[in-house]
Design an enzyme around this catalytic site. Structure first.
Site, PDB file in Angstrom:
ATOM      1  CB  THR A  40      -0.926  -0.009   1.246  1.00 37.39           C
ATOM      2  OG1 THR A  40      -1.744  -1.185   1.172  1.00 37.39           O
ATOM      3  CG2 THR A  40      -1.789   1.225   1.319  1.00 37.39           C
ATOM      4  CD  GLN A  82      -1.759 -11.235  -4.540  1.00 42.08           C
ATOM      5  OE1 GLN A  82      -1.288 -12.368  -4.456  1.00 42.08           O
ATOM      6  NE2 GLN A  82      -2.545 -10.748  -3.597  1.00 42.08           N
ATOM      7  CB  ALA A 112       7.972  -9.020   2.925  1.00 42.09           C
ATOM      8  CG  HIS A 113       1.866  -9.517   3.643  1.00 44.88           C
ATOM      9  ND1 HIS A 113       0.585  -9.973   3.478  1.00 44.88           N
ATOM     10  CD2 HIS A 113       1.876  -8.262   3.143  1.00 44.88           C
ATOM     11  CE1 HIS A 113      -0.159  -9.024   2.918  1.00 44.88           C
ATOM     12  NE2 HIS A 113       0.604  -7.981   2.697  1.00 44.88           N
ATOM     13  CB  CYS A 130      -9.495  -4.906   1.191  1.00 44.71           C
ATOM     14  SG  CYS A 130      -7.734  -5.029   1.100  1.00 44.71           S
TER      15      CYS A 130
HETATM   16  C1  LIG Z   1      -2.194  -6.515  -5.650  1.00 44.02           C
HETATM   17  C2  LIG Z   1      -1.997  -5.975  -4.277  1.00 44.02           C
HETATM   18  N1  LIG Z   1      -1.491  -4.743  -4.121  1.00 44.02           N
HETATM   19  C3  LIG Z   1      -1.279  -4.202  -2.919  1.00 44.02           C
HETATM   20  C4  LIG Z   1      -1.579  -4.905  -1.776  1.00 44.02           C
HETATM   21  C5  LIG Z   1      -1.347  -4.245  -0.449  1.00 44.02           C
HETATM   22  O1  LIG Z   1      -0.191  -4.716   0.148  1.00 44.02           O
HETATM   23  P1  LIG Z   1       0.047  -4.489   1.725  1.00 44.02           P
HETATM   24  O2  LIG Z   1      -0.948  -5.358   2.406  1.00 44.02           O
HETATM   25  O3  LIG Z   1       1.458  -4.926   1.952  1.00 44.02           O
HETATM   26  O4  LIG Z   1      -0.151  -3.056   2.003  1.00 44.02           O
HETATM   27  C6  LIG Z   1      -2.107  -6.197  -1.878  1.00 44.02           C
HETATM   28  C7  LIG Z   1      -2.442  -6.952  -0.647  1.00 44.02           C
HETATM   29  O5  LIG Z   1      -3.477  -7.583  -0.533  1.00 44.02           O
HETATM   30  C8  LIG Z   1      -2.326  -6.749  -3.159  1.00 44.02           C
HETATM   31  O6  LIG Z   1      -2.836  -7.964  -3.326  1.00 44.02           O
END
Ligand SMILES: Cc1ncc(COP(=O)(O)O)c(C=O)c1O
Length: 379
Positions: free
Chosen positions: A73, A176, A197-198, A320
């Site tokens: 994000t 992804q 990283a997650h 989300c």
């Molecule tokens: C395509 C995509 N972009 C961005 C994100 C957001 O990443 P983060 O959870 O590390 O902020 C996600 C997480 O679900 C995602 O799948």
């Protein structure tokens, strides 16, 4: 959680035990502030710079082209807000992650014109669609490499090439894809790329942004100047070292993991095709193990809740929007009606899944749908 099987690796992945070990060691022994000039600080600083060099090697770029962030994000926000200003034209897609879509909405309020490309019925953004929408004042194009709800892969090499042709900056949200399927920075015309990283068995709360040499951003945060001034604040040495180790493991095992997951997916289809479950797979060119499925005889939310009670984690829509009964935005964008979209779920297979887990999952789905139909039939 005993007897609980996780089929939601698109939402997040469990941390690899080797990564955890390294993080514990770093947390205990690298406590100095990386900005401090004393030995304790320099020890932390040196580990961060070593991590940056390793990440750059693994991704095929220069160490100076990597900044560490708090995740996907934040990387997306830094990239979009850093490039665009009033009067610019921005192109993105209608099925991006909310960290792009909601940033685009905010950007629009600041006088930036936004065009949303629509994926085709296979869930892909085509080069022709992009080419047709580029204008003279187009400053940035942001197209995700792998859709988080469908698992479909966009032709990033070709899309980035078109941007190069028009001298437009190209960003991709590769959250992804990185760690699951190769995306060579050296072979593409990508200017900015986001990582988390997650999604590759690393820790949560850490990510990176690739900023190609020559690209300058307007910072959106202000502070002590860490991470080239783009992400100021004291760095988490353990999270950065953990992410680096996770990427190392992921890249080393990229092909074998993909092959294993491909086999598990095949097992899933072979097993489900022996039942009378009425289903269809959504999306065209997909990454193996990323299954967006419409089960015609049950609502997605009902299936998810029942599977959870049976000890299986799957997802309805994106992480989300789960918890709400809103169908997946990506499915609506590829032209699915709301009724079918509500009957669709995402099952994503991780590297730890074995044939036994697949068999048990399909048995559980079969049982739940059969019982559900009986209940419907008996009123
Ligand atoms: C395509 C995509 N972009 C961005 C994100 C957001 O990443 P983060 O959870 O590390 O902020 C996600 C997480 O679900 C995602 O799948």
């Amino acid at each position: 959680m005993k007897n609980y099987t996780y089929f939601d690796i698109a939402a997040t992945t469990p941390i690899d035990s080797n990564v955890l070990e390294i993080m514990n060691e770093v947390n205990s022994n690298f406590f100095g502030n990386p900005s401090s000039v004393h030995q304790a600080g320099q020890k932390s600083h040196n580990l961060i710079e070593k991590s940056r060099r390793t990440m750059a090697d693994l991704l095929g770029c220069l160490p100076s082209e990597i900044i560490f962030t708090s995740g996907g994000t934040e990387s997306n926000n830094i990239a979009l807000n850093g490039i665009l200003k009033s009067g610019d034209h921005f192109i993105t897609t209608s099925y991006e992650h909310p960290s792009i879509l909601n940033t685009a909405k905010e950007i629009e309020k600041r006088g930036i014109d936004v065009t949303y490309l629509k994926p085709n019925s296979e869930g892909i953004i085509t080069v022709e669609e992009l080419r047709a929408k580029i204008r003279e004042n187009t400053k940035l194009v942001s197209i995700m490499s792998l859709n988080n709800e469908l698992g479909t892969l966009n032709p990033i090499e070709n899309l980035s090439e078109v941007c190069g042709e028009f001298e437009v900056c190209f960003h991709t949200d590769a959250v992804q894809q990185i760690g699951k399927r190769k995306l060579g920075l050296a072979e593409t015309n990508i200017n900015l790329l986001s990582i988390a990283a997650h999604k590759f068995y690393g820790p949560k709360g850490v990510g990176a942004l690739f900023i190609k040499k020559g690209v300058t951003l307007n910072p959106i945060f202000f502070g002590g100047g860490q991470e080239s001034g783009y992400r100021p604040g004291t760095e988490s040495v353990a999270l950065i070292a953990g992410m680096t180790e996770a990427l190392k493991i992921a890249m080393l095992n990229l092909n074998s993991n993909e092959e294993h997951i491909r086999k598990m997916e095949k097992e899933f289809f072979s097993k489900i095709n022996q039942t009378s479950i009425n289903y269809r797979i959504n999306g065209g060119s997909r990454l193996h193990g990323f299954l967006n499925i419409t089960f015609h005889d049950i609502e997605g939310q009902t299936l998810l809740m029942n599977l959870d009670m049976f000890g299986f984690a799957i997802s309805f829509g994106s992480a989300c929007s789960s918890g709400s009964n809103k169908p997946s935005n990506a499915l609506l964008e590829i032209g699915m009606n709301e009724t079918d979209a509500k009957k669709s779920v995402r099952i994503s297979i991780g590297k730890f899944i074995q044939t036994e887990n697949i068999n048990l999952l399909v048995n559980a789905i079969n049982k739940i749908i059969t019982n559900h139909l009986k209940k419907d039939f008996n009123g």
